[in-house]
Write a protein that holds these residues in place. Sequence first.
Motif, PDB file in Angstrom:
ATOM      1  N   ARG A 260      34.910  34.121  33.719  1.00 13.65           N
ATOM      2  CA  ARG A 260      35.116  33.736  32.394  1.00 13.65           C
ATOM      3  C   ARG A 260      34.287  34.527  31.637  1.00 13.65           C
ATOM      4  NH1 ARG A 260      36.713  29.200  30.510  1.00 13.65           N
ATOM      5  NH2 ARG A 260      36.890  28.177  32.553  1.00 13.65           N
ATOM      6  N   THR A 261      32.790  34.787  32.049  1.00 13.88           N
ATOM      7  CA  THR A 261      31.782  35.526  31.451  1.00 13.88           C
ATOM      8  C   THR A 261      32.370  37.155  31.430  1.00 13.88           C
ATOM      9  OG1 THR A 261      30.178  34.285  32.277  1.00 13.88           O
ATOM     10  CG2 THR A 261      29.582  36.582  31.483  1.00 13.88           C
ATOM     11  N   LYS A 262      33.132  37.583  32.093  1.00 10.16           N
ATOM     12  CA  LYS A 262      33.471  38.990  32.065  1.00 10.16           C
ATOM     13  C   LYS A 262      34.654  38.988  31.171  1.00 10.16           C
ATOM     14  CE  LYS A 262      32.827  40.496  36.963  1.00 10.16           C
ATOM     15  NZ  LYS A 262      33.394  41.047  38.176  1.00 10.16           N
ATOM     16  N   ILE A 263      35.597  38.156  30.938  1.00 20.14           N
ATOM     17  CA  ILE A 263      36.450  38.032  29.990  1.00 20.14           C
ATOM     18  C   ILE A 263      35.834  37.996  28.628  1.00 20.14           C
ATOM     19  CG2 ILE A 263      38.504  36.910  28.899  1.00 20.14           C
ATOM     20  CD1 ILE A 263      39.464  36.388  31.866  1.00 20.14           C
ATOM     21  N   LEU A 264      34.839  37.332  28.479  1.00 22.01           N
ATOM     22  CA  LEU A 264      34.220  37.254  27.229  1.00 22.01           C
ATOM     23  C   LEU A 264      33.508  38.439  26.777  1.00 22.01           C
ATOM     24  CD1 LEU A 264      32.259  33.741  27.606  1.00 22.01           C
ATOM     25  CD2 LEU A 264      33.854  34.226  25.729  1.00 22.01           C
ATOM     26  N   PHE A 265      33.133  39.485  27.910  1.00 21.01           N
ATOM     27  CA  PHE A 265      32.709  40.761  27.529  1.00 21.01           C
ATOM     28  C   PHE A 265      33.624  41.553  26.979  1.00 21.01           C
ATOM     29  CE2 PHE A 265      28.571  39.417  28.853  1.00 21.01           C
ATOM     30  CZ  PHE A 265      27.728  40.637  28.486  1.00 21.01           C
ATOM     31  N   TYR A 266      34.850  41.460  27.542  1.00 21.75           N
ATOM     32  CA  TYR A 266      36.092  42.345  26.985  1.00 21.75           C
ATOM     33  C   TYR A 266      36.467  41.903  25.647  1.00 21.75           C
ATOM     34  CZ  TYR A 266      37.397  43.988  31.721  1.00 21.75           C
ATOM     35  OH  TYR A 266      37.367  44.707  32.878  1.00 21.75           O
TER      36      TYR A 266
ATOM     37  N   LYS B 164      34.250  19.577  35.615  1.00 25.55           N
ATOM     38  CA  LYS B 164      32.817  19.474  35.005  1.00 25.55           C
ATOM     39  C   LYS B 164      32.144  20.564  35.246  1.00 25.55           C
ATOM     40  CE  LYS B 164      28.676  16.683  36.135  1.00 25.55           C
ATOM     41  NZ  LYS B 164      28.139  15.714  36.978  1.00 25.55           N
ATOM     42  N   TYR B 165      32.213  21.383  36.522  1.00 24.14           N
ATOM     43  CA  TYR B 165      31.649  22.535  36.881  1.00 24.14           C
ATOM     44  C   TYR B 165      32.035  23.818  36.521  1.00 24.14           C
ATOM     45  CZ  TYR B 165      28.976  18.993  39.542  1.00 24.14           C
ATOM     46  OH  TYR B 165      28.172  17.873  39.873  1.00 24.14           O
ATOM     47  N   PHE B 166      33.399  23.915  36.401  1.00 18.85           N
ATOM     48  CA  PHE B 166      34.002  25.104  36.145  1.00 18.85           C
ATOM     49  C   PHE B 166      34.721  25.252  34.719  1.00 18.85           C
ATOM     50  CE2 PHE B 166      34.173  24.703  40.631  1.00 18.85           C
ATOM     51  CZ  PHE B 166      33.954  26.128  41.066  1.00 18.85           C
ATOM     52  N   GLY B 167      34.617  24.104  34.008  1.00 23.07           N
ATOM     53  CA  GLY B 167      35.045  24.246  32.550  1.00 23.07           C
ATOM     54  C   GLY B 167      36.521  24.224  32.270  1.00 23.07           C
ATOM     55  N   CYS B 168      37.177  24.043  33.366  1.00 22.39           N
ATOM     56  CA  CYS B 168      38.747  23.848  33.116  1.00 22.39           C
ATOM     57  C   CYS B 168      39.432  23.469  34.513  1.00 22.39           C
ATOM     58  CB  CYS B 168      39.183  25.451  33.152  1.00 22.39           C
ATOM     59  SG  CYS B 168      38.807  26.543  34.393  1.00 22.39           S
ATOM     60  N   THR B 169      40.805  23.260  34.471  1.00 21.54           N
ATOM     61  CA  THR B 169      41.075  22.681  35.888  1.00 21.54           C
ATOM     62  C   THR B 169      41.628  23.634  36.879  1.00 21.54           C
ATOM     63  OG1 THR B 169      43.560  23.279  35.229  1.00 21.54           O
ATOM     64  CG2 THR B 169      42.772  21.317  34.293  1.00 21.54           C
TER      65      THR B 169
ATOM     66  N   ARG C  32      44.314  31.200  37.075  1.00 22.66           N
ATOM     67  CA  ARG C  32      44.867  32.140  36.164  1.00 22.66           C
ATOM     68  C   ARG C  32      43.804  32.731  35.517  1.00 22.66           C
ATOM     69  NH1 ARG C  32      47.421  27.139  34.153  1.00 22.66           N
ATOM     70  NH2 ARG C  32      49.473  26.982  34.982  1.00 22.66           N
ATOM     71  N   LEU C  33      42.446  32.278  35.296  1.00 25.33           N
ATOM     72  CA  LEU C  33      41.454  33.013  34.800  1.00 25.33           C
ATOM     73  C   LEU C  33      41.249  34.296  35.811  1.00 25.33           C
ATOM     74  CD1 LEU C  33      39.095  33.001  32.703  1.00 25.33           C
ATOM     75  CD2 LEU C  33      37.880  31.727  34.198  1.00 25.33           C
ATOM     76  N   LEU C  34      40.917  33.932  37.143  1.00 28.48           N
ATOM     77  CA  LEU C  34      40.558  34.923  38.061  1.00 28.48           C
ATOM     78  C   LEU C  34      41.787  36.004  38.251  1.00 28.48           C
ATOM     79  CD1 LEU C  34      39.358  32.591  40.941  1.00 28.48           C
ATOM     80  CD2 LEU C  34      38.206  34.051  39.576  1.00 28.48           C
ATOM     81  N   LYS C  35      42.866  35.641  37.897  1.00 27.24           N
ATOM     82  CA  LYS C  35      44.146  36.543  37.890  1.00 27.24           C
ATOM     83  C   LYS C  35      43.941  37.485  36.894  1.00 27.24           C
ATOM     84  CE  LYS C  35      47.528  33.557  40.249  1.00 27.24           C
ATOM     85  NZ  LYS C  35      48.183  34.348  41.305  1.00 27.24           N
ATOM     86  N   VAL C  36      43.558  37.026  35.552  1.00 33.08           N
ATOM     87  CA  VAL C  36      43.446  37.886  34.146  1.00 33.08           C
ATOM     88  C   VAL C  36      42.205  38.681  34.395  1.00 33.08           C
ATOM     89  CG1 VAL C  36      42.936  37.690  31.870  1.00 33.08           C
ATOM     90  CG2 VAL C  36      44.778  36.118  32.895  1.00 33.08           C
ATOM     91  N   GLU C  37      41.128  38.257  34.811  1.00 34.92           N
ATOM     92  CA  GLU C  37      40.056  39.045  35.026  1.00 34.92           C
ATOM     93  C   GLU C  37      40.256  40.162  35.912  1.00 34.92           C
ATOM     94  OE1 GLU C  37      36.507  40.676  36.900  1.00 34.92           O
ATOM     95  OE2 GLU C  37      37.445  39.034  37.989  1.00 34.92           O
TER      96      GLU C  37
END
Length: 268
Positions: free
Chosen positions: A118-124, A203-208, A214-219
């Motif tokens: 998630r942090t890396k995508i924010l940097f993009y 609660k810990y990952f901010g998403c389901t 999907r986030l890991l795939k996009v990153e």
Amino acid sequence: MERLSSGEFFGLTSQKLETGGLILTDTVYTHDYVDWHYHENAYFTFILTGNVIEGNKKGKVNLSAGSLLFHNVQESHYNIKPPGETRGMHLEVQSHWIKEMCPDVELKEGSCEVTCARTKILFYRLLRESKMGDDLSSLGVQSLVMEAIQPQFSRSKESGFRPPWVNKAGEFLHDNYISPPTLKEIAAVAGVHPVHLSRAFTKYFGCTIAEYIRLLKVERAFSLLSTKGNSLSTIAHCCGFADQSHMIRCFRAFSGHTPVFFRQLFKI
């Protein structure tokens, strides 16, 4: 040992944006070897294209496109650049900005690689915002930086306790996102009941769990965009998307733009 001032990096800097204690630079690395040195400010290095090896007191770390590294203030290191073009975006965070915006945090000591997708995508997205060049760019940069770096600081007033199963689940998904495991398989590795995993994951990952995969795939797809010769269909296949259209939809959902848009940014 050489000390680099604010906004100063070894290489050819094509852009520098300063806004209220934050300094963004876009630099092509031109030195095959950079001897031991340190920087005036704490900063992040985000590799956009190519590769670089950084050495510090802990050893060496190999960084490739999509790698994100945090350096505390005055942390000494050296760099080795393999053949080929390497380009990096640097985010310097001046001490007065940290005191004003994050008064209850302490910076992590030394250098550390940031692996959060998630942090890396924010940097993009930060790269995209820095290229907008309008009267809202400063506001956009400040907002994205606040969202991106908060998790990287260790809080002094909060315990930040995370149950052991959280890291187990996260690591398992990191290793298996291309062919996603079932809920029962994830729960078994984490050592918790599937119902508890489903309820507590957000609660810990901010998403389901599905959104996180999907986030890991996009990153991962982001990191492959800068490699010449990689077609979108090839990238989609390598990252476990159903097809190219599926990848584009996920890209839009997490970054606001298409893969082609970001591929063009890497060429600027």
